[in-house]
Design an enzyme around this catalytic site. Structure first.
Site, short mmCIF file in Angstrom:
data_model
loop_
_atom_site.label_atom_id
_atom_site.label_comp_id
_atom_site.label_asym_id
_atom_site.label_seq_id
_atom_site.Cartn_x
_atom_site.Cartn_y
_atom_site.Cartn_z
N VAL A 46 7.43 2.99 -3.33
CA VAL A 46 6.26 3.29 -4.15
C VAL A 46 4.94 2.94 -3.48
O VAL A 46 3.88 3.41 -3.91
CB VAL A 46 6.35 2.60 -5.53
N ASN A 89 8.27 -0.51 -12.67
CA ASN A 89 9.04 -1.75 -12.62
C ASN A 89 9.23 -2.28 -11.20
O ASN A 89 9.49 -3.46 -11.01
CB ASN A 89 10.41 -1.53 -13.27
N SER A 101 4.46 -9.94 -15.44
CA SER A 101 5.23 -11.19 -15.41
C SER A 101 4.42 -12.27 -16.10
O SER A 101 3.19 -12.23 -16.10
CB SER A 101 5.52 -11.62 -13.97
N TYR A 146 2.60 -13.17 -5.68
CA TYR A 146 3.25 -12.52 -6.82
C TYR A 146 2.40 -12.62 -8.08
O TYR A 146 2.22 -11.63 -8.80
CB TYR A 146 4.62 -13.17 -7.04
N ALA A 206 -0.84 -13.02 -8.26
CA ALA A 206 -2.02 -12.17 -8.11
C ALA A 206 -1.67 -10.70 -8.35
O ALA A 206 -2.43 -9.96 -8.99
CB ALA A 206 -2.62 -12.34 -6.72
#
Length: 249
Positions: free
Chosen positions: A65, A91, A143, A156, A158
């Protein structure tokens, strides 16, 4: 039936395993047709086979992606197979955990590229299709650490905090076209990714969860099914925690 997707077409990124696979199967179980996509070819083919066993139409497309050309190819194959796109679940995500002082620049870049830039590229690609039809459901998997932070996960956190801000901005841009955009913020969910954590780390996490248990991929998928359905038509720009009470706003 409540939550029925009635032959809607859904793209679920990162759906070779874990939460993404659970989402793809949950939407298929509600009568959606699914585009399964990931970089794990064996995994997406397995997910697609399980979807076929539910009697739904599906295609498996390998896609990074974070690569614009691959995203364009994903869109092309989706439209060739189904002609339209009703639902997008962003996701796909990775981790490269380390303390800030020890984190390599490449580990910062790849996490932001996949988790945040990837969601931007896929959302941008599907938006014209949804706008023409004046209908769409976009759900981003963020998250709890994007809301509260976490030591050892500055990259992660950020990326997921950025995804939450991205969600709110997209919701405001697309609302006039009857396209909703929401995010879910999972806490500690039992997946192959989290299964690699040391037992001491897991024990420290469970102490911070009021419900005193880890979540399942289905716990997340159930919320996404709701946000992808007609039942959520008056909800947009929201972040729904699926974390057992780990972070209460």
């Amino acid at each position: 039936m409540p939550g029925s997707l009635n032959n809607k077409v859904a793209i679920v990124t990162g759906s070779a395993q874990g939460i993404g696979k659970a989402i793809a199967l949950k939407l298929a179980g509600a009568d959606a047709n699914i585009v399964v996509t990931d970089t794990n070819v064996e995994g997406i083919e397995q997910t697609a086979n399980e979807i076929k066993s539910l009697g739904r139409k599906t295609i498996a497309v390998r896609c990074n992606v974070a690569d614009g050309k691959e995203v364009d190819e994903l869109l092309k194959k989706t439209q060739e197979a189904f002609s339209t796109i009703d639902i997008l679940v962003n996701n796909a995500g990775i981790t490269r955990d380390n303390l800030l002082i020890r984190m390599d620049e490449k580990d910062w870049d790849i996490v932001l590229s996949v988790n945040l830039k990837g969601s931007f590229l896929v959302t941008k690609a599907v938006t014209p299709v949804m706008m023409r039809r004046r209908y769409g459901r976009i759900v981003n998997v963020a998250s709890v650490v994007g809301l509260m932070g976490n030591a050892g996960q500055v990259n992660y956190a950020a990326s997921k905090g950025g995804l939450i801000a991205f969600t709110k901005s997209v919701a405001k841009e697309l609302a006039s076209r009857n396209i909703t955009c929401n995010a879910v913020a999972p806490g500690f969910i039992e997946t192959p990714m989290t299964g690699k954590l040391p037992e001491k780390v897991k024990e420290s996490y469970i102490k911070a969860i009021p419900l005193n248990r880890f979540g399942s991929a289905d716990d997340v998928a159930n919320v996404i099914l709701f946000l992808a359905s007609e039942d959520s038509g008056y909800i947009t720009g929201q972040v729904i925690g699926v974390d057992g009470g780990m972070f209460m706003r």
